[in-house]
Write a protein that holds these residues in place. Structure first.
Motif, PDB file in Angstrom:
ATOM      1  N   VAL A 107       0.834  -1.198   0.000  1.00 31.12           N
ATOM      2  CA  VAL A 107       0.000   0.000   0.000  1.00 31.12           C
ATOM      3  C   VAL A 107       0.872   1.253   0.000  1.00 31.12           C
ATOM      4  O   VAL A 107       0.620   2.206  -0.754  1.00 31.12           O
ATOM      5  CB  VAL A 107      -0.972  -0.007   1.203  1.00 31.12           C
ATOM      6  N   VAL A 108       1.918   1.271   0.814  1.00 31.08           N
ATOM      7  CA  VAL A 108       2.821   2.423   0.858  1.00 31.08           C
ATOM      8  C   VAL A 108       3.528   2.576  -0.481  1.00 31.08           C
ATOM      9  O   VAL A 108       3.623   3.690  -1.032  1.00 31.08           O
ATOM     10  CB  VAL A 108       3.832   2.272   2.024  1.00 31.08           C
ATOM     11  N   PHE A 109       4.016   1.460  -1.052  1.00 29.02           N
ATOM     12  CA  PHE A 109       4.697   1.515  -2.349  1.00 29.02           C
ATOM     13  C   PHE A 109       3.730   1.985  -3.449  1.00 29.02           C
ATOM     14  O   PHE A 109       4.074   2.830  -4.268  1.00 29.02           O
ATOM     15  CB  PHE A 109       5.259   0.124  -2.696  1.00 29.02           C
ATOM     16  N   GLY A 110       2.511   1.467  -3.440  1.00 28.33           N
ATOM     17  CA  GLY A 110       1.508   1.889  -4.429  1.00 28.33           C
ATOM     18  C   GLY A 110       1.143   3.357  -4.277  1.00 28.33           C
ATOM     19  O   GLY A 110       0.941   4.061  -5.274  1.00 28.33           O
ATOM     20  N   SER A 111       1.084   3.825  -3.038  1.00 29.19           N
ATOM     21  CA  SER A 111       0.768   5.242  -2.811  1.00 29.19           C
ATOM     22  C   SER A 111       1.862   6.139  -3.363  1.00 29.19           C
ATOM     23  O   SER A 111       1.577   7.142  -4.027  1.00 29.19           O
ATOM     24  CB  SER A 111       0.589   5.509  -1.320  1.00 29.19           C
TER      25      SER A 111
END
Length: 139
Positions: free
Chosen positions: A28-32
């Motif tokens: 989720v952090v990487f996608g954000s």
């Protein structure tokens, strides 16, 4: 007391329990961050396009101003008068006469050439003639 063998399975089971949550949160952090990067690139592209459009607008406005100036120079009365006087040799006329013609200007519409044409014209116009006829002061 607890032996090391018993402690290791507990640590492994707790790690396996939290591992999917850690992986999901990392994704989720990487996608954000990837989404923010893509949005930043897209906004930069839009900003470049907007700057190009503003440059074109300014160019067209400058062109319009120069065209208006050249048009006003072409249509100025002083320039027309100067051109007509210098290039064409025109001057003011001293003996200007006005000619006025009385009566109709069409051939064959005089008293001799009418031959009942007016009556035939009124019949052909029908009941619309009432609306098309010019108003007379005596009516």
């Amino acid at each position: 007391m607890v032996s090391q063998r018993e402690c290791q399975p507990m640590a492994v089971s707790s790690l396996r329990k939290f591992c999917p949550y850690l992986i999901f949160s990392a994704l989720v952090v990487f996608g954000s961050f990837m989404g923010l990067g893509v949005l930043r690139l897209y906004s930069f592209r839009l900003e470049c396009r907007l700057n190009n459009i503003n440059t074109q607008i300014e160019s067209f406005q400058a062109q319009q101003i120069s065209l208006k100036q050249s048009l006003s120079a072409l249509l100025s009365p002083g320039r027309v008068y100067g051109y007509s006087k210098k290039q064409l040799g025109m001057t003011y006329a001293s003996n200007v006469r006005t000619l006025r013609l009385e009566g109709p200007l069409l051939a064959g519409s005089g008293p001799a050439g009418n031959m009942g044409g007016e009556a035939a014209q009124k019949e052909s116009e029908g009941w619309f003639y009432f609306f098309l006829e010019k108003a007379m002061a005596g009516e």
